[in-house]
Write a protein that holds these residues in place. Structure first.
Motif, PDB file in Angstrom:
ATOM      1  N   LEU A   1     -71.045 -16.783  53.140  1.00 52.68           N
ATOM      2  CA  LEU A   1     -71.311 -16.672  54.561  1.00 52.68           C
ATOM      3  C   LEU A   1     -70.005 -16.607  55.335  1.00 52.68           C
ATOM      4  O   LEU A   1     -68.966 -17.103  54.902  1.00 52.68           O
ATOM      5  N   SER A   2     -70.080 -16.006  56.521  1.00 47.99           N
ATOM      6  CA  SER A   2     -68.887 -15.864  57.331  1.00 47.99           C
ATOM      7  C   SER A   2     -68.356 -17.235  57.729  1.00 47.99           C
ATOM      8  O   SER A   2     -69.101 -18.208  57.850  1.00 47.99           O
ATOM      9  N   CYS A   3     -67.059 -17.293  57.894  1.00 46.89           N
ATOM     10  CA  CYS A   3     -66.439 -18.552  58.274  1.00 46.89           C
ATOM     11  C   CYS A   3     -65.250 -18.259  59.162  1.00 46.89           C
ATOM     12  O   CYS A   3     -64.668 -17.174  59.118  1.00 46.89           O
ATOM     13  N   SER A   4     -64.909 -19.243  59.975  1.00 52.30           N
ATOM     14  CA  SER A   4     -63.769 -19.067  60.865  1.00 52.30           C
ATOM     15  C   SER A   4     -62.479 -18.929  60.076  1.00 52.30           C
ATOM     16  O   SER A   4     -61.618 -18.122  60.394  1.00 52.30           O
ATOM     17  N   ARG A   5     -62.337 -19.746  59.043  1.00 55.75           N
ATOM     18  CA  ARG A   5     -61.202 -19.637  58.113  1.00 55.75           C
ATOM     19  C   ARG A   5     -61.594 -20.301  56.815  1.00 55.75           C
ATOM     20  O   ARG A   5     -62.020 -21.446  56.793  1.00 55.75           O
ATOM     21  N   CYS A   6     -61.451 -19.567  55.691  1.00 55.84           N
ATOM     22  CA  CYS A   6     -61.839 -20.086  54.390  1.00 55.84           C
ATOM     23  C   CYS A   6     -60.692 -19.894  53.413  1.00 55.84           C
ATOM     24  O   CYS A   6     -60.079 -18.812  53.370  1.00 55.84           O
ATOM     25  N   ASP A   7     -60.417 -20.922  52.637  1.00 58.32           N
ATOM     26  CA  ASP A   7     -59.517 -20.821  51.496  1.00 58.32           C
ATOM     27  C   ASP A   7     -60.384 -20.853  50.244  1.00 58.32           C
ATOM     28  O   ASP A   7     -61.046 -21.858  49.955  1.00 58.32           O
ATOM     29  N   ILE A   8     -60.386 -19.740  49.508  1.00 59.24           N
ATOM     30  CA  ILE A   8     -61.307 -19.568  48.380  1.00 59.24           C
ATOM     31  C   ILE A   8     -60.496 -19.530  47.092  1.00 59.24           C
ATOM     32  O   ILE A   8     -59.467 -18.857  47.003  1.00 59.24           O
ATOM     33  N   THR A   9     -60.987 -20.276  46.085  1.00 54.68           N
ATOM     34  CA  THR A   9     -60.368 -20.316  44.759  1.00 54.68           C
ATOM     35  C   THR A   9     -61.401 -19.879  43.727  1.00 54.68           C
ATOM     36  O   THR A   9     -62.539 -20.356  43.741  1.00 54.68           O
ATOM     37  N   VAL A  10     -61.007 -18.973  42.822  1.00 56.47           N
ATOM     38  CA  VAL A  10     -61.919 -18.433  41.809  1.00 56.47           C
ATOM     39  C   VAL A  10     -61.286 -18.654  40.438  1.00 56.47           C
ATOM     40  O   VAL A  10     -60.090 -18.395  40.236  1.00 56.47           O
ATOM     41  N   TYR A  11     -62.109 -19.148  39.466  1.00 61.16           N
ATOM     42  CA  TYR A  11     -61.693 -19.375  38.094  1.00 61.16           C
ATOM     43  C   TYR A  11     -62.614 -18.585  37.158  1.00 61.16           C
ATOM     44  O   TYR A  11     -63.806 -18.444  37.419  1.00 61.16           O
TER      45      TYR A  11
ATOM     46  N   PRO B   1     -56.039 -19.618  35.178  1.00 61.83           N
ATOM     47  CA  PRO B   1     -55.285 -20.068  36.348  1.00 61.83           C
ATOM     48  C   PRO B   1     -56.030 -19.694  37.624  1.00 61.83           C
ATOM     49  O   PRO B   1     -56.777 -18.716  37.669  1.00 61.83           O
ATOM     50  N   PRO B   2     -55.869 -20.462  38.708  1.00 61.35           N
ATOM     51  CA  PRO B   2     -56.639 -20.192  39.927  1.00 61.35           C
ATOM     52  C   PRO B   2     -56.177 -18.917  40.626  1.00 61.35           C
ATOM     53  O   PRO B   2     -54.990 -18.590  40.639  1.00 61.35           O
ATOM     54  N   ALA B   3     -57.165 -18.203  41.181  1.00 60.28           N
ATOM     55  CA  ALA B   3     -56.903 -17.050  42.035  1.00 60.28           C
ATOM     56  C   ALA B   3     -57.231 -17.461  43.464  1.00 60.28           C
ATOM     57  O   ALA B   3     -58.366 -17.816  43.766  1.00 60.28           O
ATOM     58  N   LEU B   4     -56.240 -17.461  44.365  1.00 65.14           N
ATOM     59  CA  LEU B   4     -56.391 -17.967  45.727  1.00 65.14           C
ATOM     60  C   LEU B   4     -56.510 -16.815  46.712  1.00 65.14           C
ATOM     61  O   LEU B   4     -55.747 -15.835  46.646  1.00 65.14           O
ATOM     62  N   VAL B   5     -57.488 -16.904  47.637  1.00 64.08           N
ATOM     63  CA  VAL B   5     -57.702 -15.903  48.679  1.00 64.08           C
ATOM     64  C   VAL B   5     -57.963 -16.637  49.983  1.00 64.08           C
ATOM     65  O   VAL B   5     -58.758 -17.580  50.020  1.00 64.08           O
ATOM     66  N   THR B   6     -57.306 -16.218  51.058  1.00 67.63           N
ATOM     67  CA  THR B   6     -57.544 -16.767  52.384  1.00 67.63           C
ATOM     68  C   THR B   6     -58.260 -15.726  53.216  1.00 67.63           C
ATOM     69  O   THR B   6     -57.802 -14.576  53.331  1.00 67.63           O
ATOM     70  N   ILE B   7     -59.417 -16.100  53.808  1.00 69.03           N
ATOM     71  CA  ILE B   7     -60.237 -15.169  54.576  1.00 69.03           C
ATOM     72  C   ILE B   7     -60.614 -15.835  55.896  1.00 69.03           C
ATOM     73  O   ILE B   7     -61.049 -16.997  55.896  1.00 69.03           O
TER      74      ILE B   7
ATOM     75  N   GLY C   1     -68.748 -17.541  32.615  1.00 72.91           N
ATOM     76  CA  GLY C   1     -69.079 -17.504  34.030  1.00 72.91           C
ATOM     77  C   GLY C   1     -67.828 -17.640  34.873  1.00 72.91           C
ATOM     78  O   GLY C   1     -66.686 -17.670  34.353  1.00 72.91           O
ATOM     79  N   TYR C   2     -68.045 -17.709  36.186  1.00 76.01           N
ATOM     80  CA  TYR C   2     -66.948 -17.808  37.148  1.00 76.01           C
ATOM     81  C   TYR C   2     -67.246 -18.946  38.121  1.00 76.01           C
ATOM     82  O   TYR C   2     -68.385 -19.111  38.575  1.00 76.01           O
ATOM     83  N   LYS C   3     -66.237 -19.714  38.437  1.00 75.99           N
ATOM     84  CA  LYS C   3     -66.363 -20.845  39.350  1.00 75.99           C
ATOM     85  C   LYS C   3     -65.679 -20.489  40.661  1.00 75.99           C
ATOM     86  O   LYS C   3     -64.525 -20.039  40.674  1.00 75.99           O
ATOM     87  N   VAL C   4     -66.419 -20.681  41.784  1.00 75.85           N
ATOM     88  CA  VAL C   4     -65.915 -20.339  43.111  1.00 75.85           C
ATOM     89  C   VAL C   4     -65.940 -21.597  43.966  1.00 75.85           C
ATOM     90  O   VAL C   4     -66.981 -22.244  44.106  1.00 75.85           O
ATOM     91  N   ILE C   5     -64.799 -21.962  44.545  1.00 69.56           N
ATOM     92  CA  ILE C   5     -64.675 -23.116  45.435  1.00 69.56           C
ATOM     93  C   ILE C   5     -64.244 -22.601  46.803  1.00 69.56           C
ATOM     94  O   ILE C   5     -63.225 -21.895  46.914  1.00 69.56           O
ATOM     95  N   VAL C   6     -65.029 -22.927  47.850  1.00 66.45           N
ATOM     96  CA  VAL C   6     -64.764 -22.475  49.213  1.00 66.45           C
ATOM     97  C   VAL C   6     -64.414 -23.694  50.059  1.00 66.45           C
ATOM     98  O   VAL C   6     -65.192 -24.641  50.151  1.00 66.45           O
ATOM     99  N   HIS C   7     -63.235 -23.679  50.696  1.00 65.49           N
ATOM    100  CA  HIS C   7     -62.809 -24.703  51.654  1.00 65.49           C
ATOM    101  C   HIS C   7     -62.889 -24.091  53.044  1.00 65.49           C
ATOM    102  O   HIS C   7     -62.017 -23.311  53.438  1.00 65.49           O
ATOM    103  N   ASP C   8     -63.950 -24.430  53.784  1.00 65.73           N
ATOM    104  CA  ASP C   8     -64.136 -23.943  55.151  1.00 65.73           C
ATOM    105  C   ASP C   8     -63.592 -24.987  56.110  1.00 65.73           C
ATOM    106  O   ASP C   8     -63.916 -26.175  56.004  1.00 65.73           O
TER     107      ASP C   8
END
Length: 850
Positions: free
Chosen positions: A389-399, A408-414, A364-371
């Motif tokens: 869901l839409s967010c003003s600013r999110c730092d998302i990490t996927v494993y 290793p973590p994959a980091l995306v800023t949205i 599986g895949y683990k997704v952590i969202v920091h809004d």
């Protein structure tokens, strides 16, 4: 042999032996047979080099005929007549054959002779020299098998042999030949077997030979001893034990071999075999390292008796096993899309890791969202995408997760800030299965300062079938110095794609969109689905749905609407953009129409829709049409009014008609007209009283004078007397004439006081209150003024006249002005006293008849 005559033969019965007589008889018979055959054959055929020739040779073929054949001579090649032969002399013709390529039959024929003569030419090659003679002994006590290559095909019967000569010490045995046999798997390979005797030190010399009618050939001689050629049998790989980075291979039945060699390859593929250095000594197992985790491998082994003795055995049958898992070694490649929904939800996408990168089975895949507003949230999924869901600013990490850990973590800023996009994005076909996409660097590319978001650190190209961004999104990352790429994977012919090129900065992104590119395309297989048109006057709006993905067969560039009238004449063709889903056609004349639609790619138009759609344009609204419509409407309104009045007139009694009319026109409490302001003024002033009478609110305009009613009243004493007996002497009847244009004049007339009906009339009420008629309470009546009477029209008077009115009723009976001025509707002539009552008014309609 020399034959002698009878005179030369010795005399006597014993001159010739029996054997001599038989020889003479056989010779004579043979000569007679040859003479007979030559006499029977009309011709002979021959070749300048015989009937067996080398492939590619050139020679002549001759046909010699008997003198009786004359000029009727012909030659055939494999039963086909040829005209290329040439005369050699009066009885012979010949044919030049150049570069013969196969076995051929030449036939000579004389016209008129039923039996031809012919020649069969066989072609081929002499044998090549046998090459690569090798010999091995299968096991220490087995036979010796030798093999060699025989060379090219001779096309003739060729014999192959193996010659063997053994040397025992100082003595040499004679050569012995063994017939060779061909290999079915390899037609050029020949082998032969022979048994051996003696010690392992015995020397052997072997060579191979080949021969046919065109020649023979002999190979070079191979010399060996059994120690050189002995080959052990293949070992048996009994077990393979693996860990994440290597495996140990165990073998059995090594037959005393001192050397062991193992090779391996990936089972999926499969890839090439990789050999590892052999081990020496007592052979039992060998370890293989530097393997990839969670990968299935195949293993084979072979052995050799020693460095000085024998050759390597054949490879054993393969045995496979899989290495163990490790935590994923590579971070996921994550990208995202933004929907056009009201909440602007974001969908994360990531590429699945390869087996080498995953190092195990991904669970599986683990997704952590920091809004920044909502805080931290965490979730897992088994698919390679997830909606956030839409967010003003999110730092998302996927494993990525497997049984041994996470990647290793994959980091995306949205969302990222908007930056300068790539310039001049173009798409062109590279082949039928690939597309080249190129662009130019942003105008600020390479600038590290002054832009607010730094230099470009790379590019990303995304593409997907039109309308399927979330379902089939694909992308490719490129370096900062690359300005083009060729897309070969995940792109199919007969599909239309769109996408974008992104310039990636540290904390920003610039996007340049491209659309409608394809590899190989064709004409759409079907047209769009057309809905029923909506007609509004002379306008018709046509709507349709787009062609299904599987039927577009490329990029649709436009739609075409074809319209024709009921006579089959084309009215017009209307071309619409591919993005449109409706089109309005204006100015069509009134008629019946039908339409079709097609869809077009760059390769051409699709077939028309299977069924046409019909619609009808009604006639336009002209002045004549308007007049006719108004006339019809007026007639319907008039008929409706006529019908309503007729129904009212046919009520069972006049009382009911009047009550119905009063109910419609008067309130529940009806005031006495005698108490009105104008009646009182009329009582004070003698003479004529002019009343403004508005017949209809709609019939009097602001400029016109209202119609007047002139009333001539009696002396004041008789008008205002309150005693009915006193009013009898001075009673008057008002006989008026009403003119439709201007005035109504009420004329008082004298009525005898002794009329009983009159007395009864004034003793009763003038007109019955509608509220009383409808059953209103006494309180309502008591609340009226003292001057108000209960009834305005005597019920017995109305009842006495009801029968006459019903008898004289006809179609025009309900009009207020019948031909008889004394119509029942205007009667009765009523006498009255001091108060002016409406039922005392009689309207004379005689003026309408003038």
């Amino acid at each position: 042999m020399q034959l002698t005559t009878d005179s030369e033969q010795p005399r006597g019965p014993m001159a010739y032996s029996p054997h001599g007589w038989w020889s003479i008889l056989i010779g004579i018979t043979f000569l007679c047979a040859i003479g007979s055959s030559r006499a029977d054959k009309p011709c002979t055929a021959s070749s300048s080099i015989g009937d067996l020739v080398l492939l590619g040779s050139s020679f002549q073929v001759f046909c010699t005929y008997q003198a009786s054949c004359g000029a009727s001579k012909s030659m055939h090649i494999d039963k086909k007549k040829t005209h290329q032969m040439q005369p050699y002399n009066s009885t012979t013709i010949f044919l030049n054959v150049t570069n013969i390529s196969k076995n051929t039959t030449y036939t000579c024929l004389c016209e008129g002779e039923p039996e031809p003569c012919g020649l069969d030419i066989d072609t081929g090659y002499p044998p090549d020299l046998p090459e690569n003679v090798t010999c091995i002994q299968k096991g220490e006590f087995g036979e010796v098998m030798c093999q060699w290559r025989r060379g090219r095909e001779t096309h003739l019967t060729t014999t192959s042999k193996l010659w063997v000569r053994a040397v025992f010490g100082n003595s040499t045995a004679g050569s012995v030949s063994y017939p060779g046999s061909g290999s079915r798997s390899d037609p050029g390979l020949v082998s032969a077997h022979f048994s051996v005797s003696g010690s392992v030190q015995t020397k052997y010399s072997v060579w191979a030979s080949s021969s046919n009618k065109l020649g023979s050939a002999v190979s070079t001689t191979l010399n060996f001893t059994l120690n050189h050629i002995v080959q052990p049998r293949p070992p048996a790989v009994s077990q393979v034990e693996c860990w994440s980075r290597g495996c140990e291979v165990r073998v059995e039945e090594a037959q005393g071999a001192q050397l062991l060699e193992v090779q391996q390859r990936a089972a999926q593929g499969p890839g090439p075999w990789i050999s590892h250095p052999y081990t020496a000594g007592s052979v039992r197992n060998q370890s293989i390292v530097s393997l990839q985790p969670y990968t299935e491998y195949e293993f084979q082994a072979r052995v050799r008796l020693s460095h000085e003795r024998g050759i390597w055995s054949d490879w054993s049958p393969p045995l496979s096993n899989q290495t163990q898992e490790e935590a994923p070694a590579k971070a996921l490649d994550v990208w995202y899309t933004t929907s056009n929904s009201p909440n602007n939800s974001i969908t994360l996408h990531w590429k699945r890791l390869s087996d080498t990168e995953a190092r195990g089975s991904i669970k599986g895949y683990k997704v952590i969202v920091h809004d920044t507003l909502a805080g931290k949230s965490e979730g897992t999924t088994s698919s390679n995408n997830i909606s956030v869901l839409s967010c003003s600013r999110c730092d998302i990490t996927v494993y990525a997760l497997n049984s041994r850990g996470s990647s290793p973590p994959a980091l995306v800023t949205i969302p990222l800030r908007a930056a300068k996009p790539p310039q001049c994005v173009t798409c062109r076909n590279h082949s039928n299965h690939s597309v080249t996409i190129s662009w130019q660097r942003p105008v600020t590319a390479g600038a590290a300062s002054g832009t607010g978001y730094g230099p470009v650190i790379g590019y990303l190209v995304e593409w997907f079938p039109v309308g399927r961004q979330v379902e089939e999104l694909r992308w490719k990352r490129l370096g900062p110095n690359e300005t083009h790429t060729v897309i070969r994977d995940n792109i199919k012919p007969l599909k239309c794609y769109e996408g974008a090129v992104y310039a990636l900065y540290e904390q920003a992104v610039g996007r340049a969109q491209f659309e409608d590119f394809h590899t190989w395309e064709s004409v759409p297989s079907v047209g769009p689905s057309v809905y029923q048109p909506v007609v509004e006057g002379d306008r018709v709006t046509v709507s349709w749905s787009e062609v299904p993905q599987g039927d577009r067969r490329g990029c649709v560039i436009n739609y075409t609407i074809y319209v024709e009238n009921s006579e089959g004449k084309d009215v017009g063709n209307y071309v619409c953009r591919a993005s449109e889903r409706s089109f309005t056609i204006r100015g069509l004349p009134s008629a019946e129409y039908r339409l079709w639609m097609t869809a077009s790619t760059a390769s051409g138009q699709s077939p028309k829709t299977r069924q046409s759609v019909h619609f009808f344009i009604k006639p336009q609204n002209s002045w004549l049409y308007t007049m006719v419509l108004v006339g019809i409407t007026s007639f319907l309104v008039f008929f409706l009014v006529f019908f309503v009045l007729l129904c009212l007139y046919q009520v069972s009694s006049l009382r009911q008609r009047v009550s119905t009319l009063v109910h419609c026109l008067m309130p529940d409490i009806v005031p006495d007209p005698a108490n009105s302001k104008w009646a009182k003024e009329c009582a004070k002033e003698k003479g004529e009283l002019t009343l403004h009478l508005y017949l209809s609110e709609s019939s009097v305009s602001e400029e016109e004078e209202p119609d007047t009613v002139e009333v001539q009243e009696l002396p004041e004493g008789s008008w205002i007397s309150g005693n009915p007996a006193q009013r009898t002497d001075s009673s008057r009847t008002l006989e008026g004439a009403i003119h439709p244009s201007s005035q109504v004049l009420f004329m008082p007339q004298q009525i005898p006081a002794t009329d009983p009906s009159t007395t009864a009339y004034f003793q009763s009420s003038y007109l019955k209150s509608f509220s009383q008629e409808s059953g209103s309470s006494g309180q309502t009546q008591d609340s009226q003024g003292t001057d108000m009477t209960v009834e305005y029209i005597s019920t017995h008077v109305l009842g006495s006249r009801e029968e006459k009115e019903e008898e004289g009723l006809d179609v025009m009976g309900f009009f207020p002005c019948p031909q008889n001025p004394l119509s029942p509707f205007m009667n009765p002539l009523v006498s009255f006293g001091g108060k002016l009552t409406l039922d005392a008014v009689r309207i004379d309609c005689s003026e309408f008849l003038d």
